[in-house]
Write an enzyme that holds these catalytic residues in place. Structure first.
Site, mmCIF file in Angstrom:
data_model
loop_
_atom_site.group_PDB
_atom_site.id
_atom_site.type_symbol
_atom_site.label_atom_id
_atom_site.label_comp_id
_atom_site.label_asym_id
_atom_site.label_seq_id
_atom_site.Cartn_x
_atom_site.Cartn_y
_atom_site.Cartn_z
ATOM 1 N N TYR A 146 31.773 46.518 48.075
ATOM 2 C CA TYR A 146 30.778 46.976 49.252
ATOM 3 C C TYR A 146 29.243 47.049 49.921
ATOM 4 C CZ TYR A 146 35.191 45.159 51.358
ATOM 5 O OH TYR A 146 36.488 44.400 51.883
ATOM 6 N N LYS A 166 39.451 46.924 37.006
ATOM 7 C CA LYS A 166 39.034 45.593 35.859
ATOM 8 C C LYS A 166 38.430 45.896 34.859
ATOM 9 C CE LYS A 166 39.896 41.292 35.310
ATOM 10 N NZ LYS A 166 41.479 40.852 35.102
ATOM 11 N N ASP A 194 44.822 41.921 38.480
ATOM 12 C CA ASP A 194 45.600 41.212 38.193
ATOM 13 C C ASP A 194 47.457 41.236 38.053
ATOM 14 O OD1 ASP A 194 44.928 41.846 35.652
ATOM 15 O OD2 ASP A 194 43.870 39.533 34.806
ATOM 16 N N ASP A 229 40.869 46.425 49.238
ATOM 17 C CA ASP A 229 41.505 46.616 50.793
ATOM 18 C C ASP A 229 42.226 45.199 50.278
ATOM 19 O OD1 ASP A 229 40.617 45.122 53.019
ATOM 20 O OD2 ASP A 229 39.497 43.595 51.570
ATOM 21 N N ASP A 275 46.636 45.434 51.942
ATOM 22 C CA ASP A 275 47.187 43.308 52.428
ATOM 23 C C ASP A 275 48.791 43.052 51.653
ATOM 24 O OD1 ASP A 275 45.009 43.379 54.532
ATOM 25 O OD2 ASP A 275 45.018 41.012 54.117
#
Ligand code: NAD
Ligand code: IPM
Ligand code: MN
Length: 361
Positions: free
Chosen positions: A137, A186, A219, A243, A247
């Site tokens: 971000y 990652k 993943d 983020d 969710d």
């Protein structure tokens, strides 16, 4: 104690759910002697942008700085580009106040049915800890060239200081819970920022021999969160990864309508920001369909931040009762009640709890 709260209902369902959060706070203040809130309402958001060309005034952060906490609904309106509105209101608060801790608990409450078959209330209880100020971000990049030559660079920023402080927070949080800390990166593909992140996790882990540390690729972590969510306790990840994971965590514990969130810094050098994980939900806005539980549980997190442990616990119990009984709930949880009816039910339960002899203060 009187707490100065900046209230920013914002856009879409944000306005509807914040109203219900305030109802709950008012019920608490009415029943607990010495507890009071001084609200300052800020009509900032997309309507203001359409009217005046900006989401908030130029001195917006200065107005907020004198508050103890900020209670926000959501930002985002289909009439304006999201990158304009979000960079005009929500993100400047997190970045400008360096609210580096993003806290997003996901708990499957008794009475709530998970989309995952066979999961019972209480079986999923995890927290996603989000790095809130840098990572993907960071406002680093640009678009150059024209036509077929258009080229965009979107860089991620990972500083040792930024990673270390959020990782240390996650370890300390894990220490107060089930003592499992999962770091999600990652680093097989992203060989700079995420490699530094992993290294910092290993170093900080050495300071917490009593906490089990594990590291997962994002993943595989997404898959595993669905496969065996009960394994997870505290998970820490970069701004974007957390983020997405928050969710996902909401999705398996009842949905966006019940997922609360908090952003703050540990030194309290600026007011904490409290907003649910969900957005402005334009698909259901203005119809009384939004579930206010996420915003009400967010208010509970704000109370904890403000040091109002009793009020926080009463509010939590009122929500737990509402969910357990399952009579007054919005359509996302299979009910037919409106946003306001759920808010009224929870406020009434707060009132009731506070008149029981063992709860009164
Ligand atoms: P969203 O979270 O608004 O909605 C996703 C889905 O969840 C929708 O189906 C919606 O109806 C449902 N939902 C959301 N909140 C709910 C609630 N309280 N009760 C019941 N159902 C609920 O995500 P989106 O649709 O991707 O984004 C909509 C807008 O909100 C966009 O402009 C986005 O940029 C913005 N956004 C803002 C925030 C924030 O302000 N914190 C967070 C996420 C998205
Ligand atoms: C959230 C939202 C925001 C974020 C967007 C709207 C910029 O998705 O609060 O989770 O990613 O920070
Ligand atoms: Mn989000």
């Amino acid at each position: 104690m009187c707490h100065r709260i900046a209230v920013i209902p914002g856009d879409g369902v944000g306005r509807e759910v914040v109203a219900e959060g305030l109802k709950a706070l008012d019920a608490l203040a009415a029943g607990i002697s010495g507890l009071a809130f001084e609200y300052t309402m800020f009509d900032w958001g997309s309507e203001r942008h359409l009217r005046e060309g900006a989401m908030m005034p130029a001195d917006g952060l200065d107005l907020l700085r004198r508050m103890d906490a900020i209670y926000l609904g959501a930002v985002g309106d289909p009439r304006l580009p999201d990158h304009v509105t979000l960079h005009g209101l929500l993100l400047p608060i997190k970045m400008g106040f360096d609210l580096y801790v993003g806290l997003r608990p996901a708990c499957l409450y008794p009475g709530v049915t998970s989309v995952l078959a066979g999961k019972k209330g209480g079986e999923i209880d995890l927290v996603v800890v989000r790095e809130n100020t840098e990572g993907e971000y960071a406002d680093l990049g640009g678009i150059v060239g024209q036509g077929g030559q258009e080229t965009a660079v979107q860089a991620g920023l990972f500083t040792r200081r930024g990673v270390e402080r959020i990782v240390r927070f996650a370890f300390e949080l894990a220490r107060t819970r089930r003592r499992l800390m999962t770091s999600v990166t990652k680093s097989n593909a992203q060989k700079y920022g995420m490699v530094l992140w992993d290294r910092v996790v290993r170093e900080v882990a050495a300071e917490f021999p009593d906490v089990t540390a594990e590291s997962r690729l994002v993943d595989a972590a997404a898959m595993d969160l669905v496969r065996r969510p009960e394994h997870y306790d505290v998970s820490v990840a970069s701004n974007l990864f957390a983020d997405i994971l928050s969710d996902l965590a909401a999705g398996i514990t009842g949905g966006m309508g019940v997922a609360p969130g908090a952003s703050f810094r540990r030194d309290r050098g600026a007011p904490g920001l409290f907003d649910p994980v969900h957005g402005s939900a334009p698909d259901i806005a203005g119809q009384g369909l939004a579930n206010p539980v996420a915003a009400i549980l967010t208010a509970r997190m704000m109370l904890e931040y403000l040091g109002e442990a009793q009020a926080a616990e009463v509010l939590h119990e009122a929500v737990r009762q509402n969910l357990r009984e399952g009579r007054v709930r919005t359509p996302d949880l299979g009910g037919s009640a409106s946003t306001a009816e759920v808010g009224d039910d929870i406020a009434r339960r707060v009132q009731e709890l506070l008149t029981l002899p063992d709860r009164a203060s």
